[in-house]
Design an enzyme around this catalytic site. Structure first.
Site, mmCIF file in Angstrom:
data_model
loop_
_atom_site.group_PDB
_atom_site.id
_atom_site.type_symbol
_atom_site.label_atom_id
_atom_site.label_comp_id
_atom_site.label_asym_id
_atom_site.label_seq_id
_atom_site.Cartn_x
_atom_site.Cartn_y
_atom_site.Cartn_z
ATOM 1 N N GLU A 327 -16.726 3.051 1.402
ATOM 2 C CA GLU A 327 -16.179 3.345 0.235
ATOM 3 C C GLU A 327 -17.126 3.227 -1.094
ATOM 4 O OE1 GLU A 327 -13.162 -0.022 -0.135
ATOM 5 O OE2 GLU A 327 -11.713 1.182 0.814
ATOM 6 N N CYS A 423 -5.025 -2.444 -3.448
ATOM 7 C CA CYS A 423 -5.930 -2.635 -4.677
ATOM 8 C C CYS A 423 -5.474 -1.408 -5.898
ATOM 9 C CB CYS A 423 -7.389 -2.740 -4.546
ATOM 10 S SG CYS A 423 -7.905 -1.441 -3.767
#
Lengths: 653, 653
Positions: A327, A423
């Site tokens: 990521e 998240c």
């Protein structure tokens, strides 16, 4: 003595975010989103957190807090812990969003729910101030032994942010006290006892600075400074940590220094590397500390990292972290469209970073990027109905490929309802609910309008005003001064090469500095009007970016547009734009995609010119160019009309 | 009684590959490569196989055979087995290349080396015919328990191919007998005893058909047919296999049916899926069986799969298998340039498949693609010096990104000396050494010229001729008939819209069928000249391929050209071609890249037009267009002048 709910800002020299109490959205683009957060996003996410949302990934986060409380009380923990090691943060971010939304939309029932959840959090805190349900339920002995992966400091940080927000808007300090005890627990371990280590996932640094301003507790400031200063000084810390324990969460590679921004001290870091959310959360804390402590060296490091992110590693949509692998940021100019990661949280973090940089120096570039990230990647992160979310925000989507083949498994063509790693959804909620903080700032003498948000603002310095605007679909912003006596500074975005500033109907006398117009003093009843150039235009990428060579995109103000199949005969790949053609903005349609304007532009439809079937995919004759009209919609609205092709960048002729 | 070294082809109806004995390369492009294989590639690879090449990944393959022999003799196995589970195949492919090269370049020393290695192979064969050093050294009990990953049938297949080749060119049948015993061992297990299972990595099928023709042993034909017919019939076979054993090699996912082409019976498969080398090796066996057994249904399946590969999943360079994930095909039109996998072995396998399809039906598309794969991806797989090799053949390379970031870790900007998984280097060697088999074919009445290869050909049907040509740099091919009496068919490639065919200096009377010109009968002394159109031209991709929209490439004959930084001011990203501009072929330079011609074309250099530094990567002004000349070299020569940018596809205006 501090007045409850009032957060005192020390050392503030330039300007600071306004209090959540200061801004109320009124009719307009933002109000719509804040209302959606109140009416849909918060209730929906609450059902998810309670595991009551049908067909949605189980969260268990509330039950984790209940079970942790039981564990501490010596009771049976029932079904124990479930979820990610950082599951606690989902509740924290939701609580933070609730705190913000309660300011604008008082709701006794919602507040009671939050109070009860805070009681659960309090019960889940150990007597020594420790707070983390994963370790409390699963294995107390493992506490603090895995900073690399354990996310204890990350979860603490998010709960601190929730605590500060809840205190700020409700005046209730129970959670703030819980988190102050937690901060003291962490301070004792890492500062007093000099235990080595620093957060695997930065977040607590920026949270501790909020805590410091809310509690006035200097330990919070010292602890934030400690974590920032020690980071990367012992670059091998995580390796030692791994050698000292016999367990892992995922088995992260401790030697991947770039991934965790730990290869060298932060002041020496020049390139944005690694996990992009970790990176911008860290930079936010650094920038915040720099302004709080007047640390020019740290600020210079922030400036370097800002340039690395924004000038060399950012998508036109304000998306950052181009690779699914970790990521993460990769290298300069590596910005693939179809495999883009561009996590929603990373663009939210970029807004945090920008906002803190503005507290160091008022330069429009920071606000321009903050706005860009917001109106494109952050908003695209949520379905228009508030119930589905993107974690990943690609700039090209092809059904049948995107989300299907392994290299594109992360670039989904439609927003899922929730994620195991959840998240992003609550992060969008808390950002939307606190938008005023990013839009407006102030110091003793001046108010600052970084972004244009319709609503009333009652600044701490005494100024009161109302902002009226249909931005980002109208490019006139009016500030009606209700209570004057101070100056006002308004950003003029770089995209608006021309602009007009009127004061009470006449051209205003202003000073322009770093992209902001400054009016030294305004009086009660003054009306300030800023007229921006909202002409839609093409935008071109530097030829250093391989993915975009020969291509152009369309922007209008902060809005990046995209071409979807549904508007373009289900085929955006064969479109070519003509760089000299006129871009037309169609009428605003209230019923279209939550209220938007389409853009149309003369284009060419490129038709394969086969000599024979034998040629397969490769033809000697150039494609036939058939004139057509191409239609674009704002990027943030994409994927709301079923799965279809989508492209931001289109070849031009 | 069979005559030694003569391979009898049964059931052949259309035309077949020529014998290795039939073709001798003479001066020309191919001769250079065959000489290189003889002088450099084979000796170099032998030092690698002996673990004597400095700084090169250890092979240990010869030692594995020695150790396996010791294991069977009950002796200590010394340092045991080392390498991949399919390490045996590296020796097999090298032996096969040696066999082919010995025909053209007799070399008593090399032949003796091969004989000695064959003795080692014989000693490594168990008394029941089993042959595989991995299982023989490591654990005999595990034999045949892991067809999914174990590669026993794959290694057998490659050694069978070597055996047939060595028999064909030297007349020595020791290895052939070894492999016939091995085939009988496999036949007994899978046919006689009806043990379920089929090869994880297809290869043995095509090899068994070669064995059948060399030995006349019908068990080989039956066994090939068996493996092809049972494949995918029990789609869950590998899952059962996993359930029945307690060990894995890598732990491959048995339910990834597409990866192993096992989801349904091969006759029902319509899309080329999974591991691309496995796929084309399988299709080669299928096509071979179809021609051998006159199986129209199987041939139709081959045609479907051919179209899937060539019309929807192939790069312009003849590269196939676009994804590093599983070294695999993905979905239609997914052909990224920068992350292309396009394994060298896969394009070699595509040539095999094409050649076998030509044995079913003489259509130029098969030969066109065979030639395309050869002159681009296969040749690019080897450094011009014969000592370095590409496994992966991207169509765009950017130093600093390619081979560096995780998503591009496989697209190396320079050829390594060897690989732990060393399938490609010896595969290139055996293909080059046996090029004549692919270039020429025959049946009782006719000879076929599928590709243009300078040299003499003595066909089994009695025809003898010499081909003279400077192809692919000269587009005239002359066939001097030394001994006539039969017909000749010569392919006219699809790229050559115009051509001239002369017979003894006058326009020849010919029949054209499926892209071949047929001359019914030629006589001793006839001179046939084919003049092709070798004009360099642009080529365009179907707009279905997202990676290539707005781009063009340059081809000349079968050669795809590419733009390298070294010829273009170290920046190919900012080049734009003009589709109406003239492409110029520069003079042939013998000293340039092994002898080649550059191509130049009018182009534009796009210069970023920044309004201010604030704009970062995205600019409102279109780039400034500066006229320039762009220079291209054949794709197969790229990466021979140091690491630099490379692009095949360039945006055009």
């Amino acid at each position: 003595m501090r007045k409850k709910g009032i957060i005192v800002r020390k050392g503030m020299k330039i300007q600071k975010q306004i209090s959540q109490k200061a801004y109320r959205s009124t009719d307009g683009f933002l109000r719509h989103y804040q209302q959606l957060v109140k009416d849909v996003v918060i209730p929906y996410q609450y059902t998810v957190l309670q595991d009551k949302a049908e067909g949605v990934e189980k969260s268990h986060v509330i039950q984790n807090f209940i079970n942790a409380g039981k564990a501490l009380a010596g009771q049976d923990v029932g079904d124990g812990f479930y979820g990610m090691v950082f599951q606690d943060s989902d509740l924290a971010k939701w609580l933070e969003a609730v705190a913000y939304i309660l300011e604008q939309f008082p709701d006794a029932e919602l507040e009671q729910t939050a109070d009860e959840l805070i009681d659960l959090v309090e019960k889940a805190q150990d007597s020594d101030g420790y707070l983390n349900t994963y370790f409390t339920i699963k294995d107390k002995e493992k506490r603090w032994t895995n900073l690399l992966e354990g996310h204890e400091l990350y979860c603490s940080g998010h709960m601190m942010e929730a605590a500060v927000a809840y205190y700020e808007t409700t005046g209730k300090d129970k959670l703030l006290r819980v988190m102050e005890r937690n901060a003291e627990h962490i301070y004792k371990r890492f500062v007093t006892e000099k235990t080595p280590g620093y957060p695997g996932h930065p977040e607590v640094e920026l949270a501790l600075l909020k805590m410091y301003r809310a509690c006035g507790n200097r330990h919070c400031l010292e602890l934030a400074k400690h974590f920032i200063d020690v980071r990367g000084v012992d670059a091998n810390y995580y390796e030692k940590e791994i050698a000292a324990r016999d367990w892992v969460v995922w088995g992260n590679d401790a030697t991947n220094y770039e991934y965790q921004q730990s290869g060298k001290p932060v002041r020496e870091q020049k390139d944005a590397t690694g996990h992009s959310v970790r990176a911008v959360y860290l930079y936010t804390g650094m920038a915040d500390l720099a302004s709080e402590t007047d640390d020019e060296e740290l600020l210079q490091a922030c400036r370097n990292l800002w340039k690395s992110v924004v000038h060399r590693r950012m998508y036109v949509t304000g998306g950052i972290g181009s690779s699914v692998e970790g990521e993460a940021f990769t290298v300069d100019y590596d910005l693939p469209n179809d495999t883009a990661y561009a996590e929603t949280c990373a663009s939210i973090g970029l807004m945090f970073f920008a906002s803190r940089m503005l507290e160091n120096e008022v330069k429009r570039e920071y606000a321009d990027i903050m706005e860009l990230a917001f109106y494109n990647t952050v908003l695209a992160g949520m379905q228009l109905d508030g119930k589905r979310f993107f974690y990943v925000n690609p700039l090209e989507v092809l059904p049948g490929t995107s989300g299907v083949i392994k290299t594109h498994r992360h670039t989904l063509p439609a927003r899922p309802t929730w994620y195991a790693c959840a998240c992003c959804p609550p992060n969008v909620a808390r950002l939307l609910a606190s938008f005023g903080k990013y839009a407006y700032g102030e110091n003793e003498d001046m108010v600052f309008c970084h972004m244009y948000a319709a609503g009333t603002v009652a600044f701490e310095n005494g100024m009161e005003m109302e902002c009226k605007t249909g931005y980002p679909y109208e490019y006139q912003v009016t500030y009606e001064i209700k209570h004057g006596g101070k100056g006002i500074a308004v950003r003029v975005p770089a995209y608006s090469k021309e602009f007009t500033l009127l004061k009470n109907g006449k051209e205003a006398k202003y000073e322009m500095r770093d992209g902001y117009v400054y009016l030294e003093e305004v009086q009660d009843g003054d009306v300030i009007v800023l007229k921006l150039d909202g002409t839609a235009h093409f935008v071109y990428t530097s030829s250093k970016v391989a993915a975009n060579t020969g291509m152009t995109a369309i922007k209008r103000g902060p809005l990046v547009y995209c071409f979807e199949g549904v508007d373009n005969a289900e085929d955006v790949l064969s479109l070519r734009l003509k760089k000299d053609s006129k871009i037309e903005i169609r009428d605003f349609e209230a019923a279209l995609l939550g209220g938007t304007e389409k853009i149309t532009v003369e284009a060419l439809r490129m038709q394969d010119a086969h000599d024979s079937e034998e040629e397969g995919l490769y033809m000697i004759k150039p494609p036939v160019e058939i004139p057509c009209t191409a239609t674009a919609v704002p990027y943030y609205t994409w994927g709301n009309r079923g799965e279809n092709q989508m492209r931001v960048w289109i070849n031009y002729i």
